[in-house]
Design a protein around this motif. Structure first.
Motif, PDB file in Angstrom:
ATOM      1  N   GLY A  74      -0.908   6.974   2.018  1.00  0.00           N
ATOM      2  CA  GLY A  74      -1.410   7.484   3.287  1.00  0.00           C
ATOM      3  C   GLY A  74      -0.721   8.787   3.669  1.00  0.00           C
ATOM      4  O   GLY A  74       0.240   9.220   3.032  1.00  0.00           O
ATOM      5  N   THR A 129      -1.016   1.268   5.541  1.00  0.00           N
ATOM      6  CA  THR A 129      -0.560   2.643   5.402  1.00  0.00           C
ATOM      7  C   THR A 129      -1.394   3.525   6.328  1.00  0.00           C
ATOM      8  O   THR A 129      -2.615   3.375   6.419  1.00  0.00           O
ATOM      9  N   GLU A 174       0.838  -1.201   0.000  1.00  0.00           N
ATOM     10  CA  GLU A 174       0.000   0.000   0.000  1.00  0.00           C
ATOM     11  C   GLU A 174       0.873   1.251   0.000  1.00  0.00           C
ATOM     12  O   GLU A 174       1.999   1.247   0.482  1.00  0.00           O
ATOM     13  N   LEU A 225      -5.454   6.194  -1.831  1.00  0.00           N
ATOM     14  CA  LEU A 225      -4.567   5.090  -1.494  1.00  0.00           C
ATOM     15  C   LEU A 225      -4.402   4.184  -2.713  1.00  0.00           C
ATOM     16  O   LEU A 225      -5.336   4.002  -3.491  1.00  0.00           O
ATOM     17  N   TRP A 284     -10.412  -3.326   0.939  1.00  0.00           N
ATOM     18  CA  TRP A 284      -9.724  -2.398   1.845  1.00  0.00           C
ATOM     19  C   TRP A 284     -10.348  -2.560   3.237  1.00  0.00           C
ATOM     20  O   TRP A 284     -11.578  -2.606   3.364  1.00  0.00           O
TER      21      TRP A 284
END
Length: 122
Positions: free
Chosen positions: A9, A116, A6, A20, A36
């Motif tokens: 963030g 993240t 990932e 993201l 997610w």
């Protein structure tokens, strides 16, 4: 095996946006449903959104419906989470995950990224 990484963030003010990304390794990306999840301090990891392997269908948690959008680009082996109108309660570590079977429960997902951090200030 599917490896997930990932990115995207960060720290954003309430009302702001973040996108993201989750990059996947392997040749089987398009055969996996991608989800997610997020986990705030002291809380259980919770479902946020999921998209089918083809990208044709998605499901959202009620808490993010209308604000978050999940999408994927199978040519790039990447899934995205566009987050708009962010709220302080969206603060959490966000994880992407891959599943062979359709669903929103954590046990459906065999592969997970490292997460993240998303922090929304008031």
């Amino acid at each position: 095996q599917v490896q997930l990484v990932e990115s995207g963030g960060g720290l954003v003010q309430a009302g702001g946006s973040l996108r993201l990304s989750c990059a996947a390794s392997g040749r089987t990306f398009s055969t996996h449903h991608m989800g997610w999840f997020r986990q705030a301090p002291g809380k259980e990891r919770e479902f946020v959104a999921v998209i089918t392997g083809s990208g044709g269908s998605s499901i959202y948690a009620d808490s993010v419906k209308g604000r978050f959008t999940i999408s994927r680009d199978n040519a790039k082996n990447t899934v995205y989470l566009q987050m708009n109108s962010l709220k302080p309660q969206d603060t959490a570590v966000y994880y992407c995950a891959a599943a062979s079977s359709w669903g929103t429960a954590r046990y459906n997902y065999a592969y997970w990224g490292q997460g993240t951090q998303v922090t929304v200030s008031s």
